[in-house]
Design a protein around this motif. Sequence first.
Motif, PDB file in Angstrom:
ATOM      1  N   ILE A  66       0.834  -1.206   0.000  1.00  0.00           N
ATOM      2  CA  ILE A  66       0.000   0.000   0.000  1.00  0.00           C
ATOM      3  C   ILE A  66       0.866   1.254   0.000  1.00  0.00           C
ATOM      4  O   ILE A  66       0.639   2.194  -0.774  1.00  0.00           O
ATOM      5  CB  ILE A  66      -0.944  -0.022   1.220  1.00  0.00           C
ATOM      6  CG1 ILE A  66      -1.957  -1.171   1.076  1.00  0.00           C
ATOM      7  CG2 ILE A  66      -1.666   1.313   1.361  1.00  0.00           C
ATOM      8  CD1 ILE A  66      -2.818  -1.360   2.301  1.00  0.00           C
ATOM      9  N   LEU A  67       1.896   1.257   0.855  1.00  0.00           N
ATOM     10  CA  LEU A  67       2.777   2.429   0.918  1.00  0.00           C
ATOM     11  C   LEU A  67       3.552   2.600  -0.377  1.00  0.00           C
ATOM     12  O   LEU A  67       3.710   3.722  -0.873  1.00  0.00           O
ATOM     13  CB  LEU A  67       3.741   2.281   2.102  1.00  0.00           C
ATOM     14  CG  LEU A  67       3.124   2.385   3.495  1.00  0.00           C
ATOM     15  CD1 LEU A  67       4.146   2.057   4.555  1.00  0.00           C
ATOM     16  CD2 LEU A  67       2.570   3.775   3.717  1.00  0.00           C
ATOM     17  N   MET A  68       4.043   1.492  -0.938  1.00  0.00           N
ATOM     18  CA  MET A  68       4.795   1.597  -2.189  1.00  0.00           C
ATOM     19  C   MET A  68       3.905   2.110  -3.300  1.00  0.00           C
ATOM     20  O   MET A  68       4.334   2.929  -4.123  1.00  0.00           O
ATOM     21  CB  MET A  68       5.347   0.202  -2.548  1.00  0.00           C
ATOM     22  CG  MET A  68       6.388   0.232  -3.656  1.00  0.00           C
ATOM     23  SD  MET A  68       7.886   1.059  -3.141  1.00  0.00           S
ATOM     24  CE  MET A  68       8.703   1.263  -4.719  1.00  0.00           C
ATOM     25  N   GLY A  69       2.658   1.676  -3.328  1.00  0.00           N
ATOM     26  CA  GLY A  69       1.739   2.163  -4.354  1.00  0.00           C
ATOM     27  C   GLY A  69       1.453   3.650  -4.199  1.00  0.00           C
ATOM     28  O   GLY A  69       1.419   4.383  -5.195  1.00  0.00           O
ATOM     29  N   LYS A  70       1.296   4.125  -2.968  1.00  0.00           N
ATOM     30  CA  LYS A  70       1.037   5.550  -2.734  1.00  0.00           C
ATOM     31  C   LYS A  70       2.231   6.404  -3.149  1.00  0.00           C
ATOM     32  O   LYS A  70       2.079   7.453  -3.782  1.00  0.00           O
ATOM     33  CB  LYS A  70       0.716   5.795  -1.260  1.00  0.00           C
ATOM     34  CG  LYS A  70      -0.652   5.302  -0.823  1.00  0.00           C
ATOM     35  CD  LYS A  70      -0.891   5.645   0.633  1.00  0.00           C
ATOM     36  CE  LYS A  70      -2.264   5.181   1.106  1.00  0.00           C
ATOM     37  NZ  LYS A  70      -2.491   5.506   2.532  1.00  0.00           N
ATOM     38  N   LEU A  71       3.421   5.958  -2.768  1.00  0.00           N
ATOM     39  CA  LEU A  71       4.598   6.784  -3.001  1.00  0.00           C
ATOM     40  C   LEU A  71       4.943   6.865  -4.483  1.00  0.00           C
ATOM     41  O   LEU A  71       5.224   7.931  -5.023  1.00  0.00           O
ATOM     42  CB  LEU A  71       5.785   6.232  -2.210  1.00  0.00           C
ATOM     43  CG  LEU A  71       5.621   6.243  -0.668  1.00  0.00           C
ATOM     44  CD1 LEU A  71       6.851   5.664  -0.005  1.00  0.00           C
ATOM     45  CD2 LEU A  71       5.352   7.643  -0.162  1.00  0.00           C
ATOM     46  N   VAL A  72       4.901   5.707  -5.166  1.00  0.00           N
ATOM     47  CA  VAL A  72       5.300   5.695  -6.569  1.00  0.00           C
ATOM     48  C   VAL A  72       4.211   6.306  -7.449  1.00  0.00           C
ATOM     49  O   VAL A  72       4.501   6.886  -8.494  1.00  0.00           O
ATOM     50  CB  VAL A  72       5.632   4.254  -6.999  1.00  0.00           C
ATOM     51  CG1 VAL A  72       6.074   4.212  -8.445  1.00  0.00           C
ATOM     52  CG2 VAL A  72       6.761   3.703  -6.123  1.00  0.00           C
ATOM     53  N   ALA A  73       2.936   6.186  -7.019  1.00  0.00           N
ATOM     54  CA  ALA A  73       1.845   6.758  -7.832  1.00  0.00           C
ATOM     55  C   ALA A  73       1.901   8.268  -7.909  1.00  0.00           C
ATOM     56  O   ALA A  73       1.263   8.871  -8.768  1.00  0.00           O
ATOM     57  CB  ALA A  73       0.499   6.321  -7.257  1.00  0.00           C
ATOM     58  N   MET A  74       2.665   8.900  -7.019  1.00  0.00           N
ATOM     59  CA  MET A  74       2.787  10.356  -7.076  1.00  0.00           C
ATOM     60  C   MET A  74       3.388  10.816  -8.393  1.00  0.00           C
ATOM     61  O   MET A  74       3.086  11.907  -8.880  1.00  0.00           O
ATOM     62  CB  MET A  74       3.657  10.850  -5.920  1.00  0.00           C
ATOM     63  CG  MET A  74       3.050  10.630  -4.543  1.00  0.00           C
ATOM     64  SD  MET A  74       4.120  11.259  -3.243  1.00  0.00           S
ATOM     65  CE  MET A  74       4.152  12.996  -3.655  1.00  0.00           C
ATOM     66  N   PHE A  75       4.235   9.978  -8.979  1.00  0.00           N
ATOM     67  CA  PHE A  75       4.872  10.333 -10.251  1.00  0.00           C
ATOM     68  C   PHE A  75       4.265   9.566 -11.421  1.00  0.00           C
ATOM     69  O   PHE A  75       4.864   9.489 -12.494  1.00  0.00           O
ATOM     70  CB  PHE A  75       6.375  10.082 -10.171  1.00  0.00           C
ATOM     71  CG  PHE A  75       7.081  10.974  -9.184  1.00  0.00           C
ATOM     72  CD1 PHE A  75       7.537  12.222  -9.565  1.00  0.00           C
ATOM     73  CD2 PHE A  75       7.265  10.571  -7.873  1.00  0.00           C
ATOM     74  CE1 PHE A  75       8.178  13.041  -8.670  1.00  0.00           C
ATOM     75  CE2 PHE A  75       7.896  11.391  -6.968  1.00  0.00           C
ATOM     76  CZ  PHE A  75       8.361  12.638  -7.371  1.00  0.00           C
TER      77      PHE A  75
END
Length: 256
Positions: free
Chosen positions: A245-254
Motif C-alpha cells: 500500500i505504501l509503495m503504491g502511494k509513493l510511486v503513484a505520485m509520479f
Amino acid sequence: MPPFTFDEAQIAAWVAPIFWPFLRILAVFTSAPVLSSRSVPIRVRIGLSFLVAVAIAPILPSAPVYGLNDPSAVAIATQQVVVGLAIGFVVRLLFGVMELAGEIIGFQMGLNFAAFFDPAMNSQSSAVARMFTQLTALLFVVLNGHVLVLGAVANSFAYIPVGVDFLPRLQGLEIYKLGAELFASAFWIALPVVGVLMFTNMALGVISRVAPQMNIFAIGFPITLVVGMLAIALVLPDMLDPFNILMGKLVAMFGA
C-alpha cells in the motif's frame, strides 16, 4: 569525398536526449535506498544510470534541445538533479516508515539501549529497526520496487518535462504531507506488537501488586523481550500488505 563534419547543434541533438535523463536517474540512484548504500561503488551507479538513460531515451517525450554551453544549461541540470532527488526522497520515506516502526517496537521491548551505528543509514538505530530496514530492502527488491522506481522516473519526464518551471509542479505533489503519512503508517505497522507489549506490562504490574516479594525488574525484561520477539514473528508475515500500500502511494505520485 568531403570530410565528415558536424557542428555544435548536431552534438547537442545527439547528447541532450541522454544527458538530461542521465542526470535525473543518477540523482535518484544517489538518494534512493539500496543503490545509495555505501557498499555500491560510485562507478556502478554512474554506469547503471547511463545504461538506464540509454534504454528509456526512445520512449521519453521530445524535449527542447539545449546546448551544453548554453547559459540555461546549468538551470536545466539543476532541475534534473532536484527532481531526481525528490523521487529518491519519496522512496526513502518508505524505508523511514519501516525503520520508525522498528524503533517504536524496540523502545517498547527495551532494546533501544542496544543501539549501534548503522553505516547504511549513517545514523544510530536499534536492533529491531535494523532488522526491519533489512527486511524492507529485501521486499523492495523481491517485489520489483526498483522497477516501479524506474517507471516513476520515466513517467516523471511527462509530468515534469525538461526545461519547464518545475517548482510549481513539485509543489503540486505535496511531498511535505508525506511526513504525517510516515508517522501514521509507522504506528499502524507497530500497533499490534505495541498492544501486546502494553498488555504484558499491565500483567507484570498486576503481578507486582499481587506478589510484592517478586522482583519484577529482574523478570520483567526477559518476559518483555520474549513476548516482543514472539509478537514480531507473528506480525512479520502481514507486513507485505502495508508495504504494498505504501509503495503504491509513493510511486503513484509520479504516475508509475
